[in-house]
Design a protein around this motif. Structure first.
Motif, short mmCIF file in Angstrom:
data_model
loop_
_atom_site.label_atom_id
_atom_site.label_comp_id
_atom_site.label_asym_id
_atom_site.label_seq_id
_atom_site.Cartn_x
_atom_site.Cartn_y
_atom_site.Cartn_z
N GLY A 1 -115.46 74.18 -4.43
CA GLY A 1 -116.55 73.43 -5.06
C GLY A 1 -117.20 74.16 -6.22
N SER A 2 -116.55 75.20 -6.74
CA SER A 2 -117.15 75.99 -7.81
C SER A 2 -116.09 76.41 -8.81
CB SER A 2 -117.81 77.25 -7.21
OG SER A 2 -118.30 78.08 -8.23
N ASP A 3 -116.53 76.68 -10.03
CA ASP A 3 -115.64 77.28 -11.01
C ASP A 3 -115.27 78.68 -10.53
OD1 ASP A 3 -115.84 75.08 -12.66
OD2 ASP A 3 -117.41 75.95 -13.92
N GLU A 4 -114.24 79.25 -11.11
CA GLU A 4 -113.84 80.62 -10.78
C GLU A 4 -115.03 81.55 -10.96
OE1 GLU A 4 -109.84 82.83 -11.75
OE2 GLU A 4 -111.14 82.88 -13.51
N ARG A 5 -115.22 82.44 -10.00
CA ARG A 5 -116.33 83.40 -10.05
C ARG A 5 -115.76 84.80 -10.00
NH1 ARG A 5 -121.39 81.49 -9.23
NH2 ARG A 5 -121.50 79.25 -8.97
N PHE A 6 -116.63 85.77 -10.27
CA PHE A 6 -116.20 87.16 -10.31
C PHE A 6 -117.13 88.00 -9.45
CE2 PHE A 6 -114.62 85.05 -14.01
CZ PHE A 6 -113.32 85.52 -14.11
N THR B 1 -120.05 82.82 -12.57
CA THR B 1 -118.91 82.30 -13.30
C THR B 1 -118.87 83.06 -14.63
OG1 THR B 1 -120.16 80.60 -14.47
CG2 THR B 1 -119.22 79.98 -12.32
N ALA B 2 -117.78 82.92 -15.36
CA ALA B 2 -117.68 83.59 -16.66
C ALA B 2 -118.77 83.08 -17.61
CB ALA B 2 -116.30 83.38 -17.26
N THR B 3 -119.03 81.79 -17.57
CA THR B 3 -120.07 81.22 -18.44
C THR B 3 -121.44 81.73 -18.06
OG1 THR B 3 -118.73 79.24 -18.82
CG2 THR B 3 -121.09 79.05 -19.26
N GLU B 4 -121.74 81.78 -16.77
CA GLU B 4 -123.04 82.32 -16.33
C GLU B 4 -123.20 83.76 -16.78
OE1 GLU B 4 -123.57 79.65 -12.25
OE2 GLU B 4 -122.71 81.66 -12.12
N LEU B 5 -122.13 84.55 -16.65
CA LEU B 5 -122.21 85.95 -17.05
C LEU B 5 -122.40 86.07 -18.56
CD1 LEU B 5 -122.21 88.81 -15.94
CD2 LEU B 5 -119.78 88.92 -16.46
#
Length: 134
Positions: A64-69, A24-28
């Motif tokens: 079931g997840s936030d937007e991912r890249f 996700t953007a936050t994880e990145l």
């Protein structure tokens, strides 16, 4: 698509995305921030959006997840483990022909997404270890 300048921050963000898989953007941001604390969360979010808008990376809408890249641009599907939540690339010749199609029934195709839901090998092994013996 407007040509974008290549900056040191963009290179760091792209490299982290390639290594992280499907964050996700936050994880990145958390990954990037550990390497370079001067890169702000706003910068990571803005750069990801620019990359996606320019077709350099994919935005993923995984159930079931936030937007991912995803930095992998070749035709492929995704596998989502319903037990642990990991997301994996699925690449086969059969899928490449289907997901890489440029035209279907006379329509021009820009993109295609396919998501499998199931259990990954690690989760299946954990479940088997906890099963009572017969």
């Amino acid at each position: 698509m407007k040509a974008q300048r290549s900056t040191a921050q963009k290179k760091i963000i792209h490299k982290a995305l390639v290594e992280a898989g499907h964050p996700t953007a936050t994880e990145l941001y958390e990954i990037v921030h550990r390497e370079n604390e001067h890169i702000s969360k706003a910068t990571v979010f803005r750069v990801l959006s620019q990359f996606a808008d320019n077709g350099e990376i994919r935005r993923l809408s995984i159930r079931g997840s936030d937007e991912r890249f995803d930095a992998t641009m070749s035709a492929h599907a995704h596998m989502r483990c319903v037990q642990c939540g990991k997301i994996f690339d699925v690449m086969t010749e059969e899928l490449e022909g289907i997901l890489g199609a440029k035209y279907i029934q006379g329509c021009e195709i820009y993109s295609a997404e396919l998501e499998y839901a199931g259990r990954c090998l690690e989760c299946m092994k954990k479940t088997e270890e906890n099963l009572p013996e017969c």
